[in-house]
Design a protein around this motif. Sequence first.
Motif, short mmCIF file in Angstrom:
data_model
loop_
_atom_site.label_atom_id
_atom_site.label_comp_id
_atom_site.label_asym_id
_atom_site.label_seq_id
_atom_site.Cartn_x
_atom_site.Cartn_y
_atom_site.Cartn_z
N LEU A 108 0.85 -1.19 0.00
CA LEU A 108 0.00 0.00 0.00
C LEU A 108 0.89 1.24 0.00
O LEU A 108 1.74 1.39 0.88
N PRO A 109 0.72 2.13 -0.97
CA PRO A 109 1.57 3.33 -1.01
C PRO A 109 1.28 4.25 0.18
O PRO A 109 0.16 4.34 0.66
N ILE A 110 2.32 4.91 0.64
CA ILE A 110 2.13 5.98 1.62
C ILE A 110 1.65 7.20 0.84
O ILE A 110 1.72 7.23 -0.39
N GLN A 111 1.15 8.18 1.54
CA GLN A 111 0.68 9.41 0.88
C GLN A 111 1.66 10.54 1.18
O GLN A 111 1.94 10.82 2.35
N VAL A 112 2.18 11.15 0.14
CA VAL A 112 3.08 12.30 0.28
C VAL A 112 2.45 13.46 -0.47
O VAL A 112 2.22 13.37 -1.68
N THR A 113 2.15 14.54 0.25
CA THR A 113 1.60 15.74 -0.35
C THR A 113 2.67 16.83 -0.23
O THR A 113 3.02 17.24 0.89
N LEU A 114 3.18 17.25 -1.37
CA LEU A 114 4.22 18.26 -1.37
C LEU A 114 3.64 19.64 -1.09
O LEU A 114 2.48 19.92 -1.43
N PRO A 115 4.44 20.52 -0.50
CA PRO A 115 3.97 21.88 -0.23
C PRO A 115 3.75 22.65 -1.52
O PRO A 115 4.45 22.44 -2.51
N THR A 116 2.76 23.54 -1.50
CA THR A 116 2.45 24.40 -2.63
C THR A 116 2.32 25.84 -2.12
O THR A 116 2.32 26.08 -0.91
N LEU A 117 2.17 26.77 -3.04
CA LEU A 117 1.95 28.16 -2.64
C LEU A 117 0.64 28.30 -1.85
O LEU A 117 0.55 29.11 -0.94
N TRP A 118 -0.36 27.51 -2.19
CA TRP A 118 -1.66 27.60 -1.53
C TRP A 118 -1.66 26.89 -0.18
O TRP A 118 -2.42 27.24 0.70
N ASP A 119 -0.83 25.89 -0.04
CA ASP A 119 -0.70 25.18 1.24
C ASP A 119 0.77 24.77 1.39
O ASP A 119 1.16 23.68 1.01
N PRO A 120 1.58 25.67 1.96
CA PRO A 120 3.02 25.40 2.06
C PRO A 120 3.37 24.45 3.21
O PRO A 120 4.13 24.79 4.12
N THR A 121 2.78 23.26 3.16
CA THR A 121 2.99 22.26 4.21
C THR A 121 3.29 20.92 3.57
O THR A 121 2.52 20.45 2.72
N LEU A 122 4.37 20.28 3.98
CA LEU A 122 4.66 18.91 3.57
C LEU A 122 3.82 17.99 4.45
O LEU A 122 3.81 18.14 5.68
N VAL A 123 3.11 17.05 3.84
CA VAL A 123 2.28 16.11 4.59
C VAL A 123 2.67 14.69 4.17
O VAL A 123 2.66 14.37 2.98
N ILE A 124 3.01 13.87 5.14
CA ILE A 124 3.31 12.46 4.88
C ILE A 124 2.41 11.63 5.79
O ILE A 124 2.41 11.82 7.00
N ARG A 125 1.65 10.72 5.16
CA ARG A 125 0.62 9.95 5.87
C ARG A 125 0.79 8.47 5.61
O ARG A 125 1.06 8.05 4.49
N ASP A 126 0.64 7.68 6.67
CA ASP A 126 0.64 6.23 6.52
C ASP A 126 -0.63 5.67 7.16
O ASP A 126 -1.37 6.38 7.83
N TRP A 127 -0.85 4.38 6.91
CA TRP A 127 -1.98 3.67 7.49
C TRP A 127 -1.48 2.47 8.29
O TRP A 127 -2.03 1.38 8.26
N GLY A 128 -0.39 2.71 9.02
CA GLY A 128 0.17 1.70 9.91
C GLY A 128 -0.60 1.66 11.21
O GLY A 128 -1.76 2.07 11.27
#
Length: 183
Positions: free
Chosen positions: A57-77
């Motif tokens: 199952l892939p982890i979720q990585v959301t890179l920061p953008t100008l609209w939301d300058p936050t790195l988000v890394i999510r797992d389902w462990g």
Amino acid sequence: MTSGGLSRAVFGIDEKSQAHILRILRDQLYSDKILAVLREYSSNAWDAHREVGKGDLPIQVTLPTLWDPTLVIRDWGPGLSEEDVYGVYVRYGASTKRDSDLAVGTFGIGAKCGFAYNDSFSVTSWNDGVQKVYVATLDESDVGIIQKLHEAPCKDAETGIEIRVPCLATDLPEFEKKAQWLF
């Protein structure tokens, strides 16, 4: 082997020097702080998936953008209990992975790498039917603290961890470039 010693002492970290040693681990251990944040948190997420048999199952990585300058890394462990957050997650050197042949991380340092890049980050844990949100900050002691800010029941037995690291707008291209290289 030694014999005949008249006295002895155990090596450790001087309490007055703790902030200095932790600053070295935060600021000098990682030569590329952006890559370190991407690598350490995604490795922890992947380890969490493998721990519960979700290695495909892939982890979720959301890179920061100008609209939301936050790195988000999510797992389902499995997520973390409050005891694990306060007893393992925030302790440099503490690790639950040393007895595993599957885990990438074992040093007990990577979970704190958010401090290498920023003076705060958040950790959301879904564990044992409860969602808890913590914020880690470097306070005036320069040691760092973590505080639980929210707790609520989970829906549908949700589990996992989400790390959120605020990013500088000027670093957005570097996050994208390094994420493409890493992933």
